[in-house]
Design a protein around this motif. Structure first.
Motif, PDB file in Angstrom:
ATOM      1  N   GLY A 148       0.813  -1.210   0.000  1.00  0.00           N
ATOM      2  CA  GLY A 148       0.000   0.000   0.000  1.00  0.00           C
ATOM      3  C   GLY A 148       0.846   1.259   0.000  1.00  0.00           C
ATOM      4  N   LEU A 149       1.931   1.262   0.755  1.00  0.00           N
ATOM      5  CA  LEU A 149       2.819   2.427   0.799  1.00  0.00           C
ATOM      6  C   LEU A 149       3.461   2.675  -0.568  1.00  0.00           C
ATOM      7  N   LEU A 150       3.864   1.600  -1.262  1.00  0.00           N
ATOM      8  CA  LEU A 150       4.448   1.763  -2.596  1.00  0.00           C
ATOM      9  C   LEU A 150       3.399   2.216  -3.606  1.00  0.00           C
ATOM     10  N   ALA A 151       2.160   1.707  -3.449  1.00  0.00           N
ATOM     11  CA  ALA A 151       1.090   2.119  -4.364  1.00  0.00           C
ATOM     12  C   ALA A 151       0.756   3.596  -4.201  1.00  0.00           C
ATOM     13  N   ALA A 152       1.042   4.159  -3.017  1.00  0.00           N
ATOM     14  CA  ALA A 152       0.754   5.574  -2.770  1.00  0.00           C
ATOM     15  C   ALA A 152       1.872   6.494  -3.266  1.00  0.00           C
ATOM     16  N   HIS A 153       2.937   5.910  -3.784  1.00  0.00           N
ATOM     17  CA  HIS A 153       4.055   6.710  -4.279  1.00  0.00           C
ATOM     18  C   HIS A 153       3.575   7.632  -5.401  1.00  0.00           C
ATOM     19  N   PRO A 154       4.037   8.882  -5.427  1.00  0.00           N
ATOM     20  CA  PRO A 154       3.571   9.841  -6.450  1.00  0.00           C
ATOM     21  C   PRO A 154       3.782   9.365  -7.887  1.00  0.00           C
ATOM     22  N   SER A 155       4.834   8.590  -8.118  1.00  0.00           N
ATOM     23  CA  SER A 155       5.136   8.130  -9.482  1.00  0.00           C
ATOM     24  C   SER A 155       4.759   6.672  -9.695  1.00  0.00           C
ATOM     25  N   HIS A 156       3.853   6.164  -8.856  1.00  0.00           N
ATOM     26  CA  HIS A 156       3.514   4.731  -8.887  1.00  0.00           C
ATOM     27  C   HIS A 156       3.112   4.253 -10.280  1.00  0.00           C
ATOM     28  N   ARG A 157       2.174   4.921 -10.927  1.00  0.00           N
ATOM     29  CA  ARG A 157       1.670   4.459 -12.225  1.00  0.00           C
ATOM     30  C   ARG A 157       2.793   4.405 -13.268  1.00  0.00           C
ATOM     31  N   GLU A 158       3.600   5.443 -13.321  1.00  0.00           N
ATOM     32  CA  GLU A 158       4.702   5.498 -14.293  1.00  0.00           C
ATOM     33  C   GLU A 158       5.732   4.400 -14.012  1.00  0.00           C
ATOM     34  N   TYR A 159       6.084   4.227 -12.721  1.00  0.00           N
ATOM     35  CA  TYR A 159       7.096   3.237 -12.364  1.00  0.00           C
ATOM     36  C   TYR A 159       6.640   1.815 -12.683  1.00  0.00           C
ATOM     37  N   VAL A 160       5.377   1.516 -12.442  1.00  0.00           N
ATOM     38  CA  VAL A 160       4.866   0.170 -12.709  1.00  0.00           C
ATOM     39  C   VAL A 160       4.899  -0.127 -14.205  1.00  0.00           C
ATOM     40  N   GLN A 161       4.554   0.859 -15.022  1.00  0.00           N
ATOM     41  CA  GLN A 161       4.626   0.674 -16.470  1.00  0.00           C
ATOM     42  C   GLN A 161       6.069   0.396 -16.906  1.00  0.00           C
ATOM     43  N   ASP A 162       7.009   1.171 -16.344  1.00  0.00           N
ATOM     44  CA  ASP A 162       8.421   0.966 -16.674  1.00  0.00           C
ATOM     45  C   ASP A 162       8.874  -0.429 -16.251  1.00  0.00           C
ATOM     46  N   LEU A 163       8.450  -0.831 -15.081  1.00  0.00           N
ATOM     47  CA  LEU A 163       8.871  -2.108 -14.513  1.00  0.00           C
ATOM     48  C   LEU A 163       8.438  -3.275 -15.388  1.00  0.00           C
ATOM     49  N   GLN A 164       7.324  -3.120 -16.049  1.00  0.00           N
ATOM     50  CA  GLN A 164       6.763  -4.218 -16.837  1.00  0.00           C
ATOM     51  C   GLN A 164       7.237  -4.232 -18.283  1.00  0.00           C
ATOM     52  N   CYS A 165       7.821  -3.122 -18.761  1.00  0.00           N
ATOM     53  CA  CYS A 165       8.167  -3.098 -20.185  1.00  0.00           C
ATOM     54  C   CYS A 165       9.628  -2.793 -20.489  1.00  0.00           C
ATOM     55  N   TRP A 166      10.361  -2.162 -19.597  1.00  0.00           N
ATOM     56  CA  TRP A 166      11.757  -1.861 -19.892  1.00  0.00           C
ATOM     57  C   TRP A 166      12.569  -3.155 -19.968  1.00  0.00           C
ATOM     58  N   PRO A 167      13.308  -3.397 -21.065  1.00  0.00           N
ATOM     59  CA  PRO A 167      14.074  -4.640 -21.200  1.00  0.00           C
ATOM     60  C   PRO A 167      15.094  -4.862 -20.088  1.00  0.00           C
ATOM     61  N   ASP A 168      15.784  -3.784 -19.659  1.00  0.00           N
ATOM     62  CA  ASP A 168      16.798  -3.976 -18.618  1.00  0.00           C
ATOM     63  C   ASP A 168      16.159  -4.359 -17.285  1.00  0.00           C
ATOM     64  N   LEU A 169      14.960  -3.829 -16.999  1.00  0.00           N
ATOM     65  CA  LEU A 169      14.280  -4.198 -15.754  1.00  0.00           C
ATOM     66  C   LEU A 169      13.718  -5.620 -15.831  1.00  0.00           C
ATOM     67  N   ILE A 170      13.265  -6.008 -17.001  1.00  0.00           N
ATOM     68  CA  ILE A 170      12.791  -7.388 -17.170  1.00  0.00           C
ATOM     69  C   ILE A 170      13.946  -8.360 -16.928  1.00  0.00           C
ATOM     70  N   GLU A 171      15.137  -7.996 -17.413  1.00  0.00           N
ATOM     71  CA  GLU A 171      16.304  -8.866 -17.190  1.00  0.00           C
ATOM     72  C   GLU A 171      16.690  -8.893 -15.716  1.00  0.00           C
ATOM     73  N   GLU A 172      16.599  -7.749 -15.043  1.00  0.00           N
ATOM     74  CA  GLU A 172      16.899  -7.724 -13.611  1.00  0.00           C
ATOM     75  C   GLU A 172      15.914  -8.594 -12.834  1.00  0.00           C
ATOM     76  N   ARG A 173      14.653  -8.580 -13.235  1.00  0.00           N
ATOM     77  CA  ARG A 173      13.659  -9.438 -12.574  1.00  0.00           C
ATOM     78  C   ARG A 173      13.997 -10.902 -12.774  1.00  0.00           C
ATOM     79  N   ARG A 174      14.427 -11.269 -13.964  1.00  0.00           N
ATOM     80  CA  ARG A 174      14.820 -12.652 -14.235  1.00  0.00           C
ATOM     81  C   ARG A 174      16.033 -13.047 -13.396  1.00  0.00           C
TER      82      ARG A 174
END
Length: 535
Positions: A148-174
């Motif tokens: 909930g605290l992370l969802a309340a972050h001012p840039s939450h929507r933008e960050y979640v989109q980046d997290l799901q589509c940026w290739p370097d972040l996808i590789e970090e998740r893997r």
């Protein structure tokens, strides 16, 4: 303060939280205390977290923190979850912009916030998370609170989109998932069959991360060094062995790359088929394999991301002294194939690295030819070819006459002799038909006769005589003959065949249709099989 904590687990939890707080504040303010106050005089003992110096941690990505074995082991403890919630709440009150982007991404990766996609890996992570939360009273509520605290972050929507589509972040998740599974293997958690399967494939997966990952090398090595300290002897020994192999490969990385491109580059002395002392491409690569091919080193070098990046730059940005050309370097099919053939699997690493090799420049044409060759190799068409062709029949009187004339010619160099094939470079149907005739004669060990320039004469003009041991090229205009090995002639004709792929870019026309590949390219494949069998 640590000595008053009730046990080692809580001391480790406190140390993780202190590391995260200090690293966050250092990144936010450029200081280590979270304020702009001058730094205190350092004490005699340097600060360490999890037995690693602060100076080392300070330069690492957040990925290195969440992939540390202690974090992986303690991340779902109530102490760590509650501490992170308190930290996030305090940060939101002190700074309207909230925590930095990189830490936000790291926490979402570590706890599966806003990233679970329902795949096999995400499903295993979710099952592991539920098991560990259920084993720690009070952890569930703290986990939900942190989300909930992370969802309340001012840039939450933008960050979640980046997290799901940026290739370097996808590789970090893997990469995090890989480290998490390694930790589960060590802790004996999760499904037994899944642990066994992961343990069996672990050495090869670790090697792929070292060789092919786009993550910073120092961070990958840092994480793996920490994983090597896990008290699981077989696991630790396997990882340590792969890291040592990787270190050894790195020592000869630049040397190998330079040797490889030197073997491909036809501008060096002795590397042009027209020059005295020419060494055919097959022989050059045979020598390279003998030097670098032990213990699978050939494939590891060619598949490594560092080689691929350097190789791509070498092809796309040729350097001539201090000048960098905007025109891509010409790359022969057989040099391209040497790299392409090393990618046999379908891992995410290989798919990403293969993208350029299969689709850029005129490589689409090469890829079509490569797939045809793979099918011919599987069908072993060369066996039927050898059975049908050999032994060669006796030469006719007409062929003997041509051969005697060629053998009596004065010696000329390869450059002058190759002019007999110059018309095959044209991008028209006549040249294509002549090229098909030439390669047909080549694999049948026949003679290719050119028409004389003076059409009034009945005699033949230039001639190419394909013998079992070598090739004779006779130039009527010079009354001269060049004798060359099959391997050298192969390079000469290959340059003409490969130029038809370049036509895909220069003339927006594809010669590499089914007919071309089933005649010219098939002949080249059989000729190569013959030459390889002569060694």
């Amino acid at each position: 303060m640590d000595r008053f904590l009730p046990n080692a687990e809580k001391r480790q939890a406190r140390e993780i939280l202190r590391l995260i707080c200090r690293k966050c504040h250092a990144e936010k303010t450029g200081t280590e205390s979270g304020t702009d106050a001058p730094k205190k005089r350092p004490s005699g003992k340097r600060k360490r977290f999890l037995h690693i110096s602060w100076e080392e941690w300070k330069g690492r990505k957040w990925l290195a923190v969440i992939c540390h074995p202690v974090f992986l082991q303690r991340q779902y403890s109530p102490e760590v979850l509650a501490g992170l919630c308190g930290f996030l709440q305090e940060e939101s009150q002190l700074r309207p912009e909230g925590i930095g982007q990189d830490l936000y991404f790291a926490l979402c990766m570590a706890y599966g916030f806003f990233t679970d996609g329902g795949g096999a890996t995400d499903g295993a992570a979710a099952a592991d998370r539920q098991t560990r939360l259920a084993a720690s009273p009070g952890a569930d509520s703290e986990y939900d609170r942190m989300k909930g605290l992370l969802a309340a972050h001012p840039s939450h929507r933008e960050y979640v989109q980046d997290l799901q589509c940026w290739p370097d972040l996808i590789e970090e998740r893997r990469f995090f998932s890989f480290c998490r599974e390694a930790c589960c293997l060590w802790l004996g958690m999760g499904d037994r069959e899944q642990r066994a399967a992961f343990g069996e494939g672990f050495p090869d997966m670790a090697e792929q991360w070292l060789l092919m990952s786009s993550l910073p090398e120092s961070d990958t090595e840092f994480v793996f060094r920490n994983l090597c300290r896990l008290p699981q002897p077989l696991f630790s020994r396997q990882l340590a062995a792969k890291m040592q192999e990787y270190t050894d490969l790195c020592r000869e990385r630049q040397e190998f790359f330079q040797a490889f491109v030197d073997a491909l580059d036809h501008k060096g002395e002795g590397h042009s088929v027209h020059e005295c002392g020419y060494v055919p491409l097959m022989q050059r690569f045979s020598a390279l394999r003998a030097r670098y091919g032990s213990a699978g080193g050939w494939k590891k070098h060619l598949c490594s991301r560092s080689f691929q990046n350097a190789f791509r730059d070498w092809v796309l940005h040729p350097r001539h002294g201090g000048y960098v050309s905007s025109w891509a370097r010409y790359l022969e099919y057989y040099g391209w194939r040497e790299v392409r053939s090393q990618f046999g699997g379908s891992s995410p690493f290989e798919e990403e690295l293969l993208g350029w090799l299969k689709t850029d420049l005129y490589f689409k044409e090469y890829e079509k030819r490569y797939q045809k060759e793979s099918a011919w190799k599987e069908q072993q068409i060369e066996k039927a070819y050898f059975r049908e062709l050999f032994p060669l029949p006796e030469r006719s009187e007409g062929k003997l006459e041509v051969l005697r004339k060629a053998e009596q010619g004065k010696t000329i160099d390869a450059k002058k002799a190759s002019e007999a094939l110059s018309e095959l470079y044209a991008f028209d149907e006549t040249a294509l038909r002549r090229l098909t005739q030439a390669t047909n004669a080549m694999v049948r060990f026949n003679f290719l006769l050119g028409a004389p320039k003076d059409r009034g004469e009945a005699a033949w003009g230039d001639a190419v005589c394909f013998l079992e041991d070598d090739v004779l090229i006779y130039r009527r205009e010079e009354d001269g003959t060049c004798r060359m090995s099959h391997a050298a002639f192969f390079d000469l004709i290959a340059h003409i065949v490969d130029s038809k792929a370049d036509c895909h870019m220069t003339h927006q026309k594809s010669f590499y249709n089914d007919e071309f590949m089933d005649t010219v390219c098939r002949n080249m494949y059989l000729y190569e099989c013959y030459i390889s069998g002569m060694k």
